[in-house]
Design a protein around this motif. Structure first.
Motif, PDB file in Angstrom:
ATOM      1  N   CYS A   1       6.455  -1.051  -3.918  1.00 12.22           N
ATOM      2  CA  CYS A   1       7.438  -1.281  -3.030  1.00 12.22           C
ATOM      3  C   CYS A   1       6.329  -1.890  -1.872  1.00 12.22           C
ATOM      4  N   GLY A   2       5.384  -0.983  -1.010  1.00 11.37           N
ATOM      5  CA  GLY A   2       5.322  -0.597   0.010  1.00 11.37           C
ATOM      6  C   GLY A   2       5.189   0.344   1.306  1.00 11.37           C
ATOM      7  N   HIS A   3       6.246   1.121   0.487  1.00 10.90           N
ATOM      8  CA  HIS A   3       7.085   1.835   1.295  1.00 10.90           C
ATOM      9  C   HIS A   3       5.956   2.924   1.342  1.00 10.90           C
ATOM     10  N   LEU A   4       4.946   3.013   1.472  1.00 12.10           N
ATOM     11  CA  LEU A   4       4.190   4.357   1.907  1.00 12.10           C
ATOM     12  C   LEU A   4       3.026   4.044   2.044  1.00 12.10           C
ATOM     13  N   GLY A   5       3.229   2.156   2.486  1.00 12.21           N
ATOM     14  CA  GLY A   5       2.416   1.585   2.963  1.00 12.21           C
ATOM     15  C   GLY A   5       1.358   0.507   2.573  1.00 12.21           C
ATOM     16  N   THR A   6       0.151   0.399   2.859  1.00 12.75           N
ATOM     17  CA  THR A   6      -0.815  -0.133   1.465  1.00 12.75           C
ATOM     18  C   THR A   6      -2.257   0.199   1.890  1.00 12.75           C
ATOM     19  N   VAL A   7      -3.064   0.491   0.831  1.00 14.14           N
ATOM     20  CA  VAL A   7      -4.679  -0.238   0.492  1.00 14.14           C
ATOM     21  C   VAL A   7      -5.066  -0.792   0.569  1.00 14.14           C
ATOM     22  N   CYS A   8      -4.725  -2.218   0.043  1.00 18.45           N
ATOM     23  CA  CYS A   8      -4.778  -3.624  -0.038  1.00 18.45           C
ATOM     24  C   CYS A   8      -3.790  -5.116  -0.321  1.00 18.45           C
ATOM     25  N   LYS A   9      -4.290  -5.369   0.606  1.00 17.40           N
ATOM     26  CA  LYS A   9      -2.973  -5.877   1.086  1.00 17.40           C
ATOM     27  C   LYS A   9      -2.220  -7.442   0.134  1.00 17.40           C
ATOM     28  N   ASP A  10      -3.774  -7.013  -0.572  1.00 19.03           N
ATOM     29  CA  ASP A  10      -3.775  -8.339  -1.795  1.00 19.03           C
ATOM     30  C   ASP A  10      -2.312  -7.775  -2.947  1.00 19.03           C
ATOM     31  N   TRP A  11      -2.467  -6.613  -2.610  1.00 20.93           N
ATOM     32  CA  TRP A  11      -1.701  -5.768  -4.107  1.00 20.93           C
ATOM     33  C   TRP A  11      -0.039  -5.586  -3.851  1.00 20.93           C
ATOM     34  N   TRP A  12       0.145  -5.427  -2.233  1.00 17.10           N
ATOM     35  CA  TRP A  12       1.779  -5.472  -2.320  1.00 17.10           C
ATOM     36  C   TRP A  12       1.592  -4.746  -0.152  1.00 17.10           C
TER      37      TRP A  12
END
Length: 330
Positions: A239-250
């Protein structure tokens, strides 16, 4: 520096310096620098200062909340318990467990050391580490773990194995650790980097996968509770609560409120589990909103449903292909 008096038991000097937590409790007895009590207190100060658990600012508030909730212990002793067993819920000595509840420590129980007036140390045990003697009454509801859930164990065990294996497709490593009865698990961005191994595709050896996230589960939980916990923690990640390593994922949604992130993670876990076992009950956090007829906070239903869809796939039999971050053309 923030000085905090907790329930009149002493003062904390909380000073975030160098990304760490420092505190000192007012001495309750007169002890010289060479006394056993003084040495014990200094050892605990040193342990807290070097503990990795207190290097993130989020942990400061969690630490103070824990100390505040453990009203039966002096703040310094509550801190000692938290260091030794994160998530401990209710601690008593072996004698107190026997006298008050006719329970005794399990053979593999983890002793927790705290300070005691007129003697350097005292050994106590968390409620998760005791078992009843014959004829013992059930423990009061407020002492028993609030984390257990109803789900068919066979279903949970199978799905848990699939999820643990397939989560590595996204660089999510799942491990177990002994926590107290009030902490089921937690997720965080990996700080060590590097790679981890996951089983390879058919007729192929292990595959190296970049390590991106770490999920730690309470190893003392039953399989249904552990499965629901893993669903919840991976939901936080997706859900992106810890940030993201790839915006295509979440997307990166680290700015969401604590209320929003907890409800979203519970919704995802509930949706996935309910599709797999009709016996699953709504988690208490969500059930409280329904029964109280409270308005839901501004959650992202789109993100909840997308995360539930991906995680549901990870719980199925079969190997999910490793996800690779595609480099965009410059």
């Amino acid at each position: 520096m923030t000085q905090t008096d907790i329930f009149g038991q002493g003062m904390f000097d909380v000073t975030p310096e160098g990304g760490q937590l420092q505190f000192m409790l007012e001495e309750q007895v007169d002890s010289g620098p060479s006394s056993a009590l003084s040495d014990a207190r200094q050892s605990i100060d040193d342990l807290i200062l070097t503990s990795r658990r207190y290097r993130e600012s989020k942990t400061y508030q969690e630490f103070l909340d824990f100390v505040s909730d453990m009203r039966d212990l002096a703040p310094f002793n509550a801190a000692m318990v938290d260091i030794q067993m994160p998530g401990a819920r209710h601690v008593l000595s072996a004698h107190e467990w026997l006298e008050q509840h006719r329970h005794v420590p399990k053979p593999n129980a983890q002793p927790l050391v705290i300070l005691h007036p007129f003697s350097p140390l005292r050994v106590v045990f968390d409620v998760s580490d005791v078992e009843p003697l014959e004829g013992a009454r059930p423990l009061p509801a407020d002492l028993v773990s609030p984390l257990r859930v109803r789900m068919e164990p066979a279903i949970a065990t199978e799905r848990l194995a699939h999820l643990r294996s397939n989560a590595m497709a996204y660089g999510i490593r799942v491990q177990e650790q002994v926590f107290g009865s009030n902490l089921a698990g937690r997720a965080r961005r990996s700080t060590i980097g590097g790679t981890t191994q996951r089983p390879g595709a058919r007729n192929k050896g292990p595959e190296e996968v970049r390590l991106r996230y770490e999920v730690t589960l309470n190893g003392g939980l039953d399989s249904p509770t552990m499965y629901l916990t893993l669903l919840h923690e991976i939901a936080h990640i997706m859900c992106g609560h810890l940030g993201t390593v790839c915006k295509d994922w979440w997307p990166d949604r680290r700015g969401a409120s604590k209320e929003v992130v907890e409800i979203e993670a519970e919704l995802v876990a509930y949706l996935v589990a309910k599709r797999q076992d009709a016996l699953i009950e709504m988690p208490p956090y969500l059930d409280g909103y329904v029964k109280a007829e409270r308005n839901m906070p501004p959650i992202s239903l789109d993100r909840v449903l997308k995360a539930a869809n991906v995680i549901d796939e990870l719980t199925q039999r079969g190997r999910v292909a490793t996800r690779v971050i595609k480099k965009k053309p410059s």
